[in-house]
Design a protein around this motif. Structure first.
Motif, PDB file in Angstrom:
ATOM      1  N   ILE A 180      52.698 100.435 135.729  1.00 47.35           N
ATOM      2  CA  ILE A 180      53.615  99.396 135.245  1.00 47.35           C
ATOM      3  C   ILE A 180      54.247  99.819 133.919  1.00 47.35           C
ATOM      4  N   ASP A 181      53.434 100.391 133.023  1.00 46.22           N
ATOM      5  CA  ASP A 181      53.981 100.886 131.752  1.00 46.22           C
ATOM      6  C   ASP A 181      55.027 101.975 131.989  1.00 46.22           C
ATOM      7  N   LEU A 182      54.782 102.839 132.975  1.00 45.74           N
ATOM      8  CA  LEU A 182      55.735 103.902 133.287  1.00 45.74           C
ATOM      9  C   LEU A 182      57.043 103.317 133.805  1.00 45.74           C
ATOM     10  N   LEU A 183      56.956 102.338 134.691  1.00 44.22           N
ATOM     11  CA  LEU A 183      58.174 101.695 135.197  1.00 44.22           C
ATOM     12  C   LEU A 183      58.959 101.066 134.049  1.00 44.22           C
ATOM     13  N   ASP A 184      58.253 100.419 133.137  1.00 46.28           N
ATOM     14  CA  ASP A 184      58.927  99.822 131.979  1.00 46.28           C
ATOM     15  C   ASP A 184      59.598 100.897 131.131  1.00 46.28           C
ATOM     16  N   ALA A 185      58.894 102.005 130.897  1.00 43.22           N
ATOM     17  CA  ALA A 185      59.452 103.076 130.066  1.00 43.22           C
ATOM     18  C   ALA A 185      60.695 103.688 130.701  1.00 43.22           C
ATOM     19  N   LEU A 186      60.735 103.691 132.026  1.00 47.20           N
ATOM     20  CA  LEU A 186      61.890 104.245 132.749  1.00 47.20           C
ATOM     21  C   LEU A 186      62.953 103.187 133.032  1.00 47.20           C
ATOM     22  N   HIS A 187      62.709 101.953 132.575  1.00 46.90           N
ATOM     23  CA  HIS A 187      63.642 100.833 132.787  1.00 46.90           C
ATOM     24  C   HIS A 187      63.872 100.574 134.275  1.00 46.90           C
ATOM     25  N   VAL A 188      62.801 100.731 135.051  1.00 44.83           N
ATOM     26  CA  VAL A 188      62.860 100.444 136.486  1.00 44.83           C
ATOM     27  C   VAL A 188      62.365  99.011 136.685  1.00 44.83           C
ATOM     28  N   LYS A 189      63.246  98.159 137.212  1.00 46.57           N
ATOM     29  CA  LYS A 189      62.887  96.753 137.371  1.00 46.57           C
ATOM     30  C   LYS A 189      62.292  96.458 138.746  1.00 46.57           C
ATOM     31  N   GLN A 190      62.659  97.257 139.751  1.00 48.78           N
ATOM     32  CA  GLN A 190      62.088  97.100 141.079  1.00 48.78           C
ATOM     33  C   GLN A 190      61.902  98.471 141.705  1.00 48.78           C
ATOM     34  N   ALA A 191      60.850  98.613 142.503  1.00 51.93           N
ATOM     35  CA  ALA A 191      60.554  99.911 143.104  1.00 51.93           C
ATOM     36  C   ALA A 191      59.913  99.720 144.473  1.00 51.93           C
ATOM     37  N   VAL A 192      60.089 100.714 145.315  1.00 48.35           N
ATOM     38  CA  VAL A 192      59.282 100.823 146.528  1.00 48.35           C
ATOM     39  C   VAL A 192      57.995 101.514 146.091  1.00 48.35           C
ATOM     40  N   VAL A 193      56.902 100.782 146.100  1.00 49.85           N
ATOM     41  CA  VAL A 193      55.636 101.302 145.593  1.00 49.85           C
ATOM     42  C   VAL A 193      54.847 101.885 146.760  1.00 49.85           C
ATOM     43  N   ALA A 194      54.567 103.189 146.675  1.00 46.07           N
ATOM     44  CA  ALA A 194      53.843 103.877 147.742  1.00 46.07           C
ATOM     45  C   ALA A 194      52.536 104.418 147.202  1.00 46.07           C
ATOM     46  N   GLY A 195      51.461 104.228 147.950  1.00 38.73           N
ATOM     47  CA  GLY A 195      50.171 104.748 147.528  1.00 38.73           C
ATOM     48  C   GLY A 195      49.364 105.225 148.714  1.00 38.73           C
ATOM     49  N   LEU A 196      48.701 106.365 148.553  1.00 33.27           N
ATOM     50  CA  LEU A 196      47.838 106.923 149.593  1.00 33.27           C
ATOM     51  C   LEU A 196      46.409 106.932 149.096  1.00 33.27           C
ATOM     52  N   SER A 197      45.489 106.473 149.923  1.00 34.20           N
ATOM     53  CA  SER A 197      44.071 106.445 149.576  1.00 34.20           C
ATOM     54  C   SER A 197      43.859 105.605 148.317  1.00 34.20           C
ATOM     55  N   MET A 198      43.355 106.181 147.226  1.00 25.41           N
ATOM     56  CA  MET A 198      43.191 105.421 145.994  1.00 25.41           C
ATOM     57  C   MET A 198      44.519 104.865 145.518  1.00 25.41           C
ATOM     58  N   GLY A 199      45.611 105.569 145.791  1.00 27.43           N
ATOM     59  CA  GLY A 199      46.929 105.059 145.430  1.00 27.43           C
ATOM     60  C   GLY A 199      47.239 103.734 146.097  1.00 27.43           C
ATOM     61  N   GLY A 200      46.702 103.522 147.296  1.00 27.34           N
ATOM     62  CA  GLY A 200      46.882 102.226 147.946  1.00 27.34           C
ATOM     63  C   GLY A 200      46.180 101.117 147.185  1.00 27.34           C
ATOM     64  N   TYR A 201      44.996 101.406 146.648  1.00 25.99           N
ATOM     65  CA  TYR A 201      44.273 100.411 145.854  1.00 25.99           C
ATOM     66  C   TYR A 201      45.035 100.123 144.552  1.00 25.99           C
ATOM     67  N   VAL A 202      45.657 101.155 143.999  1.00 24.99           N
ATOM     68  CA  VAL A 202      46.489 100.956 142.803  1.00 24.99           C
ATOM     69  C   VAL A 202      47.692 100.081 143.150  1.00 24.99           C
ATOM     70  N   ALA A 203      48.304 100.327 144.313  1.00 21.27           N
ATOM     71  CA  ALA A 203      49.445  99.516 144.735  1.00 21.27           C
ATOM     72  C   ALA A 203      49.049  98.048 144.878  1.00 21.27           C
ATOM     73  N   PHE A 204      47.883  97.784 145.459  1.00 21.91           N
ATOM     74  CA  PHE A 204      47.408  96.403 145.557  1.00 21.91           C
ATOM     75  C   PHE A 204      47.239  95.792 144.163  1.00 21.91           C
TER      76      PHE A 204
END
Length: 231
Positions: A43-67
């Motif tokens: 979330i901090d990275l999205l803010d730093a990049l001024h990204v307000k909406q994203a397609v969030v993709a996560g594999l394995s542990m990345g899926g838990y991060v997405a949740f």
């Protein structure tokens, strides 16, 4: 592990591949204490990049991060891709296994973890016929510090059950799973598919838990179809 997906930039997408703290040589990063730490970093990275909406993709542990991103900052999630992951928390047996793995990485380092995990994360087809992928995954594992791996294990074993979250997801969602995934098998993907209304499910043949690395062309095709038709 996401370098092969940067090609989606050619279709006009702004592709961001976050490096979770401590991994791939980030030895100065403080280890994660929970999956929420990783989500906060994203979330901090999205803010730093001024990204307000994203397609969030996560594999394995990345899926838990997405949740976790969904739980804390759903407004950022324009669409969701859950690959080779599951919604449930660790079982007691799973926690015991990760506790043993924590001891292993502390005693013998990342190479011992790689030796134990490679047969589990890669499908049989990959292990027997794709030696270059096996070595690529081993190199990825060895590039991370013992502290980073320990932080990941603690995050995995303490993550909450995200199953109640499934019925609240109303953004376009793609679920991908390798047919040979033994860690988060197709049955777990099908359960998420039933729980998320309107979601798409794609099974990748001859791929295990790391379907994006084991069958990159098929994985990319599934992503491209989803991005062009559902997002």
């Amino acid at each position: 592990m996401w370098e092969g997906k940067l090609a989606h930039a050619d279709a006009g997408w702004h592709v961001v591949a976050p490096q979770l703290r401590g991994y791939d040589g980030g030895s100065a990063d403080p280890p994660a204490a929970s999956v929420d730490d990783y989500a906060g970093d994203v979330i901090d990275l999205l803010d730093a990049l001024h990204v307000k909406q994203a397609v969030v993709a996560g594999l394995s542990m990345g899926g838990y991060v997405a949740f976790a991103v969904l739980r804390y900052a759903a407004r950022y999630v324009q669409a969701l891709i859950l690959a080779d992951t599951r919604s449930q928390a660790d079982t007691p047996e799973g926690v015991a296994g990760r506790t043993r793995m924590l001891q292993l990485v502390q005693d013998k380092g990342p190479s011992a973890v790689a030796d134990e995990m490679l047969p589990k994360v890669l499908g049989e087809t990959t292990r027997t016929s794709r030696p270059a992928v096996v070595e690529q995954v081993r190199a990825l594992m060895l590039s991370s510090s013992a502290d980073a791996i320990s932080g990941g294990l603690r995050a995995l074993m303490t993550r909450p059950d995200s199953t109640p979250l499934l019925q609240t997801i109303h953004v376009p969602t793609l679920i991908v799973v390798g047919d040979e995934d033994a860690l988060t098998p197709p049955a777990a993907a099908e359960e998420m598919h039933r729980g998320i209304a309107g979601s798409d499910l794609v099974r990748i043949p001859q791929a295990g838990h790391l379907s994006n690395l084991e069958q990159p062309a098929l994985f990319n095709a599934a992503l491209a179809a989803f991005l062009s038709h559902r997002v």
